[in-house]
Design a protein around this motif. Structure first.
Motif, PDB file in Angstrom:
ATOM      1  N   LEU A 143       0.718  -1.128   0.016  1.00 49.92           N
ATOM      2  CA  LEU A 143       0.012   0.195  -0.023  1.00 49.92           C
ATOM      3  C   LEU A 143       1.005   1.501  -0.238  1.00 49.92           C
ATOM      4  O   LEU A 143       1.844   1.263   0.767  1.00 49.92           O
ATOM      5  CB  LEU A 143      -1.077   0.120   1.470  1.00 49.92           C
ATOM      6  CG  LEU A 143      -1.878   0.970   1.702  1.00 49.92           C
ATOM      7  CD1 LEU A 143      -2.990   1.081   0.445  1.00 49.92           C
ATOM      8  CD2 LEU A 143      -2.358   0.976   2.883  1.00 49.92           C
ATOM      9  N   PHE A 144       0.624   2.416  -0.884  1.00 49.52           N
ATOM     10  CA  PHE A 144       1.097   3.604  -0.897  1.00 49.52           C
ATOM     11  C   PHE A 144       2.637   3.583  -1.380  1.00 49.52           C
ATOM     12  O   PHE A 144       3.276   4.658  -1.698  1.00 49.52           O
ATOM     13  CB  PHE A 144       1.237   4.372   0.414  1.00 49.52           C
ATOM     14  CG  PHE A 144       0.076   4.548   1.457  1.00 49.52           C
ATOM     15  CD1 PHE A 144      -1.004   4.995   0.560  1.00 49.52           C
ATOM     16  CD2 PHE A 144       0.169   4.347   2.682  1.00 49.52           C
ATOM     17  CE1 PHE A 144      -2.349   5.093   1.463  1.00 49.52           C
ATOM     18  CE2 PHE A 144      -1.292   4.392   3.308  1.00 49.52           C
ATOM     19  CZ  PHE A 144      -2.193   4.902   2.772  1.00 49.52           C
ATOM     20  N   ALA A 145       3.085   2.430  -2.033  1.00 53.56           N
ATOM     21  CA  ALA A 145       4.512   2.356  -2.516  1.00 53.56           C
ATOM     22  C   ALA A 145       4.492   3.156  -3.941  1.00 53.56           C
ATOM     23  O   ALA A 145       3.453   2.887  -4.854  1.00 53.56           O
ATOM     24  CB  ALA A 145       4.705   1.024  -2.726  1.00 53.56           C
ATOM     25  N   TRP A 146       5.575   3.784  -4.252  1.00 56.78           N
ATOM     26  CA  TRP A 146       5.826   4.185  -5.632  1.00 56.78           C
ATOM     27  C   TRP A 146       6.098   2.912  -6.612  1.00 56.78           C
ATOM     28  O   TRP A 146       6.771   2.093  -6.080  1.00 56.78           O
ATOM     29  CB  TRP A 146       6.877   5.197  -5.593  1.00 56.78           C
ATOM     30  CG  TRP A 146       7.452   5.504  -7.048  1.00 56.78           C
ATOM     31  CD1 TRP A 146       7.002   6.401  -7.870  1.00 56.78           C
ATOM     32  CD2 TRP A 146       8.618   4.708  -7.694  1.00 56.78           C
ATOM     33  NE1 TRP A 146       7.733   6.357  -8.978  1.00 56.78           N
ATOM     34  CE2 TRP A 146       8.520   5.208  -8.976  1.00 56.78           C
ATOM     35  CE3 TRP A 146       9.391   3.791  -7.310  1.00 56.78           C
ATOM     36  CZ2 TRP A 146       9.462   4.883 -10.030  1.00 56.78           C
ATOM     37  CZ3 TRP A 146      10.068   3.136  -8.262  1.00 56.78           C
ATOM     38  CH2 TRP A 146      10.365   3.586  -9.525  1.00 56.78           C
ATOM     39  N   THR A 147       5.477   2.895  -7.744  1.00 55.38           N
ATOM     40  CA  THR A 147       6.112   2.317  -8.850  1.00 55.38           C
ATOM     41  C   THR A 147       6.025   3.272 -10.046  1.00 55.38           C
ATOM     42  O   THR A 147       5.417   4.140 -10.044  1.00 55.38           O
ATOM     43  CB  THR A 147       5.416   0.787  -8.928  1.00 55.38           C
ATOM     44  OG1 THR A 147       4.057   1.001  -9.471  1.00 55.38           O
ATOM     45  CG2 THR A 147       5.466   0.163  -7.755  1.00 55.38           C
ATOM     46  N   THR A 148       6.552   2.771 -11.323  1.00 50.29           N
ATOM     47  CA  THR A 148       6.359   3.350 -12.556  1.00 50.29           C
ATOM     48  C   THR A 148       4.778   3.503 -12.936  1.00 50.29           C
ATOM     49  O   THR A 148       4.453   4.463 -13.604  1.00 50.29           O
ATOM     50  CB  THR A 148       7.069   2.962 -13.760  1.00 50.29           C
ATOM     51  OG1 THR A 148       6.703   1.508 -13.761  1.00 50.29           O
ATOM     52  CG2 THR A 148       8.357   3.035 -13.603  1.00 50.29           C
ATOM     53  N   THR A 149       3.759   2.611 -12.436  1.00 51.56           N
ATOM     54  CA  THR A 149       2.397   2.624 -12.753  1.00 51.56           C
ATOM     55  C   THR A 149       1.786   3.215 -11.689  1.00 51.56           C
ATOM     56  O   THR A 149       0.392   3.159 -11.406  1.00 51.56           O
ATOM     57  CB  THR A 149       1.878   1.111 -13.190  1.00 51.56           C
ATOM     58  OG1 THR A 149       2.393  -0.029 -12.423  1.00 51.56           O
ATOM     59  CG2 THR A 149       2.651   0.817 -14.733  1.00 51.56           C
ATOM     60  N   THR A 150       2.427   3.148 -10.204  1.00 56.67           N
ATOM     61  CA  THR A 150       1.762   4.033  -9.447  1.00 56.67           C
ATOM     62  C   THR A 150       2.795   5.067  -8.797  1.00 56.67           C
ATOM     63  O   THR A 150       3.327   4.880  -7.884  1.00 56.67           O
ATOM     64  CB  THR A 150       1.440   2.952  -7.960  1.00 56.67           C
ATOM     65  OG1 THR A 150       2.737   2.355  -7.672  1.00 56.67           O
ATOM     66  CG2 THR A 150       0.304   1.881  -8.283  1.00 56.67           C
ATOM     67  N   PRO A 151       2.627   6.251  -9.734  1.00 56.27           N
ATOM     68  CA  PRO A 151       3.520   7.189  -9.350  1.00 56.27           C
ATOM     69  C   PRO A 151       3.168   8.247  -8.265  1.00 56.27           C
ATOM     70  O   PRO A 151       2.022   7.694  -7.620  1.00 56.27           O
ATOM     71  CB  PRO A 151       3.189   8.250 -10.485  1.00 56.27           C
ATOM     72  CG  PRO A 151       2.011   7.891 -11.169  1.00 56.27           C
ATOM     73  CD  PRO A 151       1.853   6.477 -10.835  1.00 56.27           C
ATOM     74  N   VAL A 152       3.763   8.748  -7.647  1.00 55.22           N
ATOM     75  CA  VAL A 152       3.862   9.657  -6.253  1.00 55.22           C
ATOM     76  C   VAL A 152       2.526  10.611  -6.167  1.00 55.22           C
ATOM     77  O   VAL A 152       1.885  10.580  -5.257  1.00 55.22           O
ATOM     78  CB  VAL A 152       5.046  10.601  -5.850  1.00 55.22           C
ATOM     79  CG1 VAL A 152       6.198   9.558  -5.468  1.00 55.22           C
ATOM     80  CG2 VAL A 152       5.206  11.434  -6.871  1.00 55.22           C
ATOM     81  N   THR A 153       2.176  10.712  -7.625  1.00 53.59           N
ATOM     82  CA  THR A 153       0.913  11.579  -7.463  1.00 53.59           C
ATOM     83  C   THR A 153      -0.324  10.545  -7.334  1.00 53.59           C
ATOM     84  O   THR A 153      -1.405  11.049  -6.988  1.00 53.59           O
ATOM     85  CB  THR A 153       0.806  12.172  -9.017  1.00 53.59           C
ATOM     86  OG1 THR A 153       1.129  11.503 -10.117  1.00 53.59           O
ATOM     87  CG2 THR A 153       1.758  13.284  -8.925  1.00 53.59           C
ATOM     88  N   LYS A 154      -0.170   9.324  -7.544  1.00 58.47           N
ATOM     89  CA  LYS A 154      -1.187   8.398  -7.411  1.00 58.47           C
ATOM     90  C   LYS A 154      -0.768   7.049  -6.933  1.00 58.47           C
ATOM     91  O   LYS A 154      -0.600   6.073  -7.773  1.00 58.47           O
ATOM     92  CB  LYS A 154      -1.815   8.309  -8.726  1.00 58.47           C
ATOM     93  CG  LYS A 154      -3.419   7.651  -8.464  1.00 58.47           C
ATOM     94  CD  LYS A 154      -4.120   7.638  -9.811  1.00 58.47           C
ATOM     95  CE  LYS A 154      -5.592   7.012  -9.488  1.00 58.47           C
ATOM     96  NZ  LYS A 154      -5.694   5.965  -8.970  1.00 58.47           N
ATOM     97  N   PRO A 155      -0.009   6.855  -5.520  1.00 56.05           N
ATOM     98  CA  PRO A 155       0.542   5.806  -5.191  1.00 56.05           C
ATOM     99  C   PRO A 155      -0.520   4.746  -5.054  1.00 56.05           C
ATOM    100  O   PRO A 155      -1.587   4.855  -5.169  1.00 56.05           O
ATOM    101  CB  PRO A 155       0.973   6.101  -4.051  1.00 56.05           C
ATOM    102  CG  PRO A 155       0.885   7.614  -3.593  1.00 56.05           C
ATOM    103  CD  PRO A 155      -0.139   8.088  -4.753  1.00 56.05           C
ATOM    104  N   LYS A 156       0.013   3.562  -4.985  1.00 52.11           N
ATOM    105  CA  LYS A 156      -0.811   2.216  -4.753  1.00 52.11           C
ATOM    106  C   LYS A 156      -1.775   2.492  -3.644  1.00 52.11           C
ATOM    107  O   LYS A 156      -1.783   2.914  -2.646  1.00 52.11           O
ATOM    108  CB  LYS A 156       0.181   1.105  -4.558  1.00 52.11           C
ATOM    109  CG  LYS A 156      -0.805  -0.187  -4.776  1.00 52.11           C
ATOM    110  CD  LYS A 156       0.043  -1.596  -4.778  1.00 52.11           C
ATOM    111  CE  LYS A 156      -0.811  -2.738  -4.970  1.00 52.11           C
ATOM    112  NZ  LYS A 156      -1.082  -3.570  -3.982  1.00 52.11           N
ATOM    113  N   GLU A 157      -3.253   1.909  -4.277  1.00 55.98           N
ATOM    114  CA  GLU A 157      -4.251   2.440  -3.141  1.00 55.98           C
ATOM    115  C   GLU A 157      -4.850   0.974  -2.459  1.00 55.98           C
ATOM    116  O   GLU A 157      -5.505   0.964  -1.542  1.00 55.98           O
ATOM    117  CB  GLU A 157      -5.467   2.938  -4.140  1.00 55.98           C
ATOM    118  CG  GLU A 157      -5.372   4.085  -4.823  1.00 55.98           C
ATOM    119  CD  GLU A 157      -6.109   4.561  -5.564  1.00 55.98           C
ATOM    120  OE1 GLU A 157      -6.850   3.556  -6.245  1.00 55.98           O
ATOM    121  OE2 GLU A 157      -6.390   5.695  -6.018  1.00 55.98           O
TER     122      GLU A 157
END
Ligand SMILES: Cc1ncc(C[n+]2csc(CCOP(=O)(O)OP(=O)(O)O)c2C)c(N)n1
Ligand SMILES: [Mg+2]
Length: 292
Positions: A143-157
């Protein structure tokens, strides 16, 4: 200083193609020591389609099968059947699959094989993302981690999927978590899994230096903090019901684990509190399972 009992045999040679500080390379080296030479290893597509290098220059000194991304459970079932038909009941069949191949795309083949209690050891090398293709999110990403498909503007939900609970609910004889920060514990679990027949599952947490944005020399330290913060507790489940937990005396706040990793550097205090609460809830559930 305590001397560790690590076998001197080496089945991962020089010249492999892992990144500096790859947690999985250390994990592979240790796992191969415990499995020995009479092993066939199956690699569904992952970083490990690349790391060993290609034949005849492979750095892995056992027979390997490079398999389709979804097929870990099915390929292992087939290789086991083929060995049995040849009268070879001794060689161990092991799968080394990423979290993407295990939690997501290969879960159908794995679930089918586990339900049939096929005779192989499945090691999920969990680096919490699709790292070989450039750090995309998987259902193992926290949860909340950065990845290239979960950028910091929309981290993992979403929360990380609980793969150990899923495997336990297949009533397989053995499932265990492990990390490279506890090498003797990892070796013991692989040796134990090796000695059991049926489907055995090891969930190995493997820090990924570029994907987690950690310095290459932090791999072991981050692995240890994952256990001490209870983000990744070390435990075993036998026959889906009997839990054994390794209690760590040095418990640290989740923040200590998160702050070393660039993939969490955008987190707010509130988000860190949410992660801490989740860790405590999961730990309580684990303790309840162990007492049941
Ligand atoms: C059906 C299919 N889809 C996509 C790919 C491309 N692909 C190769 S490796 C990989 C990522 C694998 O992620 P994971 O299983 O977590 O292993 P890691 O690379 O992190 O070690 C992907 C998407 C593929 N080989 N086959
Ligand atoms: Mg991965």
């Amino acid at each position: 200083m305590k001397k560790m009992k690590i076998p001197s045999s080496e089945n991962l040679g020089h010249g492999h193609l892992a990144c500096a500080g790859c947690g999985a390379a250390v994990g592979m080296r240790l796992v191969l020591k415990a499995l020995g030479e009479k092993t066939v290893m199956i690699f569904p597509a992952s970083c490990w389609s690349i790391i060993p290098g290609f034949w005849p220059y492979s750095s892995i000194r056992i027979p390997v099968v490079h398999a389709g991304f979804v097929t870990g459970g099915a390929t292992a079932s087939g290789v086991r059947a083929a060995l049995d038909i040849r009268g070879d009941h001794e060689t161990v069949v092991a799968v080394w699959a990423g979290d993407g191949a295990t939690f997501d795309i290969g879960i159908q083949a794995l679930s089918g094989a586990a339900e049939r209690n096929e005779d192989f050891l499945y090691i999920c090398n969990d680096n919490e993302g699709y790292m070989n293709t450039g750090t995309q999110r998987s259902s193992a990403t926290p949860l909340f981690a950065w990845t290239t498909t979960t950028p910091v503007t929309k981290p993992k939900e979403n929360l990380k999927k609980d793969i150990m609970a899923i495997m336990a609910d297949h009533h397989i004889p053995y499932a265990a978590t492990a990390t490279i920060a506890y090498p003797e514990d990892l070796l013991r679990k692989v040796e134990k899994a090796r000695s059991i027949r049926g489907t055995r599952f090891i969930h190995l947490l493997s820090p990924c230096s570029p994907g987690w944005k950690i310095p290459s020399e932090f791999t072991v330290k981050v692995s240890r903090l994952a256990v001490r913060s209870r983000v990744f507790p070390l435990y075993e489940i036998e026959n889906g019901i009997s839990y054994t937990i390794r209690e760590e005396p040095h418990v640290v706040p989740v923040r200590e684990y998160l702050k070393l990793q660039g993939r969490f550097s955008h987190l707010t205090d509130r988000e860190i509190d949410v992660l801490q609460e989740n860790v405590e809830r999961t730990w309580e559930r684990l303790l309840r399972n162990a007492q049941a």
